[in-house]
Scaffold this motif. Structure first.
Motif, PDB file in Angstrom:
ATOM      1  N   LEU A  15       0.831  -1.209   0.000  1.00 57.69           N
ATOM      2  CA  LEU A  15       0.000   0.000   0.000  1.00 57.69           C
ATOM      3  C   LEU A  15       0.863   1.255   0.000  1.00 57.69           C
ATOM      4  O   LEU A  15       1.734   1.412   0.867  1.00 57.69           O
ATOM      5  CB  LEU A  15      -0.920   0.003   1.217  1.00 57.69           C
ATOM      6  N   TYR A  16       0.643   2.130  -0.969  1.00 60.44           N
ATOM      7  CA  TYR A  16       1.332   3.427  -0.976  1.00 60.44           C
ATOM      8  C   TYR A  16       0.406   4.506  -1.511  1.00 60.44           C
ATOM      9  O   TYR A  16      -0.614   4.228  -2.152  1.00 60.44           O
ATOM     10  CB  TYR A  16       2.628   3.367  -1.788  1.00 60.44           C
ATOM     11  N   ALA A  17       0.767   5.755  -1.239  1.00 60.66           N
ATOM     12  CA  ALA A  17      -0.027   6.898  -1.685  1.00 60.66           C
ATOM     13  C   ALA A  17       0.893   8.011  -2.155  1.00 60.66           C
ATOM     14  O   ALA A  17       1.955   8.242  -1.577  1.00 60.66           O
ATOM     15  CB  ALA A  17      -0.926   7.396  -0.560  1.00 60.66           C
ATOM     16  N   ASP A  18       0.493   8.692  -3.219  1.00 56.82           N
ATOM     17  CA  ASP A  18       1.197   9.865  -3.738  1.00 56.82           C
ATOM     18  C   ASP A  18       0.370  11.104  -3.458  1.00 56.82           C
ATOM     19  O   ASP A  18      -0.847  11.113  -3.683  1.00 56.82           O
ATOM     20  CB  ASP A  18       1.423   9.738  -5.250  1.00 56.82           C
ATOM     21  N   TYR A  19       1.034  12.166  -2.988  1.00 58.30           N
ATOM     22  CA  TYR A  19       0.389  13.444  -2.755  1.00 58.30           C
ATOM     23  C   TYR A  19       1.173  14.526  -3.492  1.00 58.30           C
ATOM     24  O   TYR A  19       2.407  14.530  -3.459  1.00 58.30           O
ATOM     25  CB  TYR A  19       0.349  13.770  -1.254  1.00 58.30           C
ATOM     26  N   GLU A  20       0.458  15.442  -4.139  1.00 53.39           N
ATOM     27  CA  GLU A  20       1.122  16.461  -4.948  1.00 53.39           C
ATOM     28  C   GLU A  20       0.386  17.791  -4.843  1.00 53.39           C
ATOM     29  O   GLU A  20      -0.843  17.830  -4.736  1.00 53.39           O
ATOM     30  CB  GLU A  20       1.178  16.029  -6.409  1.00 53.39           C
ATOM     31  N   ALA A  21       1.165  18.885  -4.888  1.00 59.79           N
ATOM     32  CA  ALA A  21       0.592  20.224  -4.867  1.00 59.79           C
ATOM     33  C   ALA A  21       1.536  21.176  -5.574  1.00 59.79           C
ATOM     34  O   ALA A  21       2.763  21.070  -5.422  1.00 59.79           O
ATOM     35  CB  ALA A  21       0.342  20.693  -3.430  1.00 59.79           C
ATOM     36  N   GLY A  22       0.962  22.098  -6.364  1.00 58.21           N
ATOM     37  CA  GLY A  22       1.807  23.061  -7.039  1.00 58.21           C
ATOM     38  C   GLY A  22       1.015  23.978  -7.953  1.00 58.21           C
ATOM     39  O   GLY A  22      -0.127  23.676  -8.326  1.00 58.21           O
ATOM     40  N   PRO A  23       1.596  25.104  -8.326  1.00 56.64           N
ATOM     41  CA  PRO A  23       0.923  26.053  -9.212  1.00 56.64           C
ATOM     42  C   PRO A  23       0.972  25.586 -10.662  1.00 56.64           C
ATOM     43  O   PRO A  23       1.799  24.750 -11.043  1.00 56.64           O
ATOM     44  CB  PRO A  23       1.740  27.331  -9.022  1.00 56.64           C
ATOM     45  N   GLY A  24       0.082  26.156 -11.470  1.00 56.38           N
ATOM     46  CA  GLY A  24       0.058  25.789 -12.876  1.00 56.38           C
ATOM     47  C   GLY A  24      -0.687  26.811 -13.704  1.00 56.38           C
ATOM     48  O   GLY A  24      -0.996  27.924 -13.248  1.00 56.38           O
ATOM     49  N   TYR A  25      -1.003  26.401 -14.921  1.00 56.01           N
ATOM     50  CA  TYR A  25      -1.641  27.304 -15.888  1.00 56.01           C
ATOM     51  C   TYR A  25      -2.597  26.473 -16.731  1.00 56.01           C
ATOM     52  O   TYR A  25      -2.279  25.352 -17.133  1.00 56.01           O
ATOM     53  CB  TYR A  25      -0.558  27.940 -16.763  1.00 56.01           C
ATOM     54  N   SER A  26      -3.786  27.007 -16.981  1.00 56.75           N
ATOM     55  CA  SER A  26      -4.781  26.281 -17.769  1.00 56.75           C
ATOM     56  C   SER A  26      -5.264  27.128 -18.937  1.00 56.75           C
ATOM     57  O   SER A  26      -5.305  28.364 -18.858  1.00 56.75           O
ATOM     58  CB  SER A  26      -5.978  25.878 -16.906  1.00 56.75           C
ATOM     59  N   ILE A  27      -5.637  26.450 -20.024  1.00 58.42           N
ATOM     60  CA  ILE A  27      -6.246  27.096 -21.182  1.00 58.42           C
ATOM     61  C   ILE A  27      -7.482  26.297 -21.585  1.00 58.42           C
ATOM     62  O   ILE A  27      -7.539  25.080 -21.372  1.00 58.42           O
ATOM     63  CB  ILE A  27      -5.277  27.197 -22.377  1.00 58.42           C
ATOM     64  N   ASN A  28      -8.475  26.956 -22.136  1.00 59.12           N
ATOM     65  CA  ASN A  28      -9.679  26.262 -22.573  1.00 59.12           C
ATOM     66  C   ASN A  28     -10.448  27.131 -23.558  1.00 59.12           C
ATOM     67  O   ASN A  28     -10.215  28.343 -23.656  1.00 59.12           O
ATOM     68  CB  ASN A  28     -10.566  25.887 -21.382  1.00 59.12           C
ATOM     69  N   LYS A  29     -11.380  26.482 -24.271  1.00 58.35           N
ATOM     70  CA  LYS A  29     -12.305  27.182 -25.160  1.00 58.35           C
ATOM     71  C   LYS A  29     -13.720  26.739 -24.820  1.00 58.35           C
ATOM     72  O   LYS A  29     -14.106  25.602 -25.118  1.00 58.35           O
ATOM     73  CB  LYS A  29     -11.997  26.882 -26.626  1.00 58.35           C
ATOM     74  N   LEU A  51      -4.096  26.248  -9.091  1.00 55.94           N
ATOM     75  CA  LEU A  51      -3.393  25.480  -8.074  1.00 55.94           C
ATOM     76  C   LEU A  51      -3.832  24.034  -8.227  1.00 55.94           C
ATOM     77  O   LEU A  51      -5.023  23.740  -8.133  1.00 55.94           O
ATOM     78  CB  LEU A  51      -3.721  25.983  -6.669  1.00 55.94           C
ATOM     79  N   ARG A  52      -2.885  23.149  -8.479  1.00 59.63           N
ATOM     80  CA  ARG A  52      -3.213  21.725  -8.656  1.00 59.63           C
ATOM     81  C   ARG A  52      -2.933  20.965  -7.370  1.00 59.63           C
ATOM     82  O   ARG A  52      -1.822  21.029  -6.808  1.00 59.63           O
ATOM     83  CB  ARG A  52      -2.398  21.112  -9.797  1.00 59.63           C
ATOM     84  N   LEU A  53      -3.939  20.225  -6.906  1.00 59.64           N
ATOM     85  CA  LEU A  53      -3.830  19.336  -5.754  1.00 59.64           C
ATOM     86  C   LEU A  53      -4.241  17.943  -6.201  1.00 59.64           C
ATOM     87  O   LEU A  53      -5.269  17.786  -6.872  1.00 59.64           O
ATOM     88  CB  LEU A  53      -4.733  19.799  -4.612  1.00 59.64           C
ATOM     89  N   ALA A  54      -3.456  16.942  -5.867  1.00 57.42           N
ATOM     90  CA  ALA A  54      -3.765  15.583  -6.330  1.00 57.42           C
ATOM     91  C   ALA A  54      -3.323  14.549  -5.309  1.00 57.42           C
ATOM     92  O   ALA A  54      -2.345  14.751  -4.574  1.00 57.42           O
ATOM     93  CB  ALA A  54      -3.092  15.314  -7.675  1.00 57.42           C
ATOM     94  N   GLY A  55      -4.033  13.445  -5.301  1.00 60.91           N
ATOM     95  CA  GLY A  55      -3.672  12.312  -4.458  1.00 60.91           C
ATOM     96  C   GLY A  55      -4.014  11.012  -5.153  1.00 60.91           C
ATOM     97  O   GLY A  55      -5.011  10.936  -5.887  1.00 60.91           O
ATOM     98  N   ASN A  56      -3.189   9.994  -4.959  1.00 60.36           N
ATOM     99  CA  ASN A  56      -3.400   8.704  -5.612  1.00 60.36           C
ATOM    100  C   ASN A  56      -3.011   7.588  -4.650  1.00 60.36           C
ATOM    101  O   ASN A  56      -1.931   7.628  -4.049  1.00 60.36           O
ATOM    102  CB  ASN A  56      -2.554   8.610  -6.884  1.00 60.36           C
ATOM    103  N   VAL A  57      -3.907   6.630  -4.480  1.00 65.68           N
ATOM    104  CA  VAL A  57      -3.656   5.486  -3.601  1.00 65.68           C
ATOM    105  C   VAL A  57      -3.646   4.209  -4.425  1.00 65.68           C
ATOM    106  O   VAL A  57      -4.551   3.997  -5.251  1.00 65.68           O
ATOM    107  CB  VAL A  57      -4.734   5.383  -2.498  1.00 65.68           C
ATOM    108  N   VAL A  58      -2.631   3.378  -4.232  1.00 62.94           N
ATOM    109  CA  VAL A  58      -2.537   2.082  -4.902  1.00 62.94           C
ATOM    110  C   VAL A  58      -2.391   1.004  -3.833  1.00 62.94           C
ATOM    111  O   VAL A  58      -1.474   1.068  -3.009  1.00 62.94           O
ATOM    112  CB  VAL A  58      -1.333   2.030  -5.869  1.00 62.94           C
TER     113      VAL A  58
END
Length: 264
Positions: A155-169, A185-192
């Protein structure tokens, strides 16, 4: 914003309450504590799901997904390509009507501060085309800090946070609008979790918080091996946009699928 807060809350739960009792008491600081083998070669898998109905209702649904990953020395890479399309026959005219058409691709690289460290710096990019989402396309790039915690050998988990930039139409009343862009601001988590030697659970939550729109994604999947190469996978996924210029559209899209997975 309520949905994004929900996503973040679930991610925090993955880091504590959702863990087995023994794991919440003791946590391994890095991979060397567990002597977990590195994935020196690229690992890849391909998913395929098909559904056809006939009679009073004729439908065709097609889903495919490709995953690739590698974890070696100071680098960890992963990439995803996901495509979904659904068509239904109009009973009055006999014409085929597209009811779903979505393409998503993402790639990420993490630079680990040392081969045994849990901390890393990540670069993430994604691009999505979904004609029924209210956007012609949505793209994101982000950089930031990531950490991988191992709670047990399985069992492990990844956690991530950081600034970013988005574009869309955006699309309003079928008309594609001018391109928009914003800081996020991107926040993410993943559990396997390797439940057994032949079954696995994967849970992913991610939220890209912007001034005009917050886009959130969540996916929960369970897979069971049929043999050494083939597995059966059940997944539930959702995508939410907090702001849509076309008010006639739903902000939340969900997808439930059963697919066959072939591992290379």
């Amino acid at each position: 914003m309520k949905f994004s807060k929900f996503v973040i809350t679930i991610g925090l739960l993955f880091g504590g309450l959702a863990l087995p009792t023994h794991a919440s008491i003791f946590m391994y600081d890095d991979a060397s504590d567990l002597k977990v083998d590195e994935q020196k070669d690229w690992a890849a898998s391909a998913e395929l799901g098909l559904l056809f109905t006939s009679g009073n209702t004729k439908t065709e649904t097609f889903k495919t997904k490709l995953n690739a990953s590698r974890d070696y020395e100071n680098w960890r890479h992963k990439a995803v390509v996901d495509y979904y399309r659904s068509e239904q026959e109009d009973q009055s005219s006999g014409d085929s009507i597209v009811t779903g058409d979505k393409f998503f691709i993402s790639a990420q690289s993490n630079y680990k501060f040392s081969p045994e460290a849990r901390s890393s710096l990540f670069v993430f990019g994604s691009y999505e085309e979904d004609r029924f989402s209210g956007y012609d396309y949505q793209g994101t790039v982000a950089v930031g800090y990531g950490a991988r915690y191992r709670y047990s050998p399985t069992l492990y988990a990844d956690y991530e946070a950081g600034p970013g930039y988005s574009i869309n139409k955006p699309i309003v009343n079928g008309i594609i609008q001018d391109q928009e862009s914003s800081a996020i601001l991107r926040l993410a988590g993943n559990v396997v979790w390797d439940i057994t030697k032949t079954s696995k659970l994967n849970a992913l939550v991610a939220s890209e918080i912007g001034e005009e729109n917050t886009k959130s994604r969540a996916e929960l999947s369970i897979s069971a091996n049929i043999n050494s190469r083939l597995a059966l996978k059940f997944s539930v996924a959702g995508t939410h946009n907090s702001n849509l210029e076309d008010q006639s559209l739903e902000k939340l899209d969900t997808e439930t699928a059963v697919t066959l997975v072939y591992s290379f």
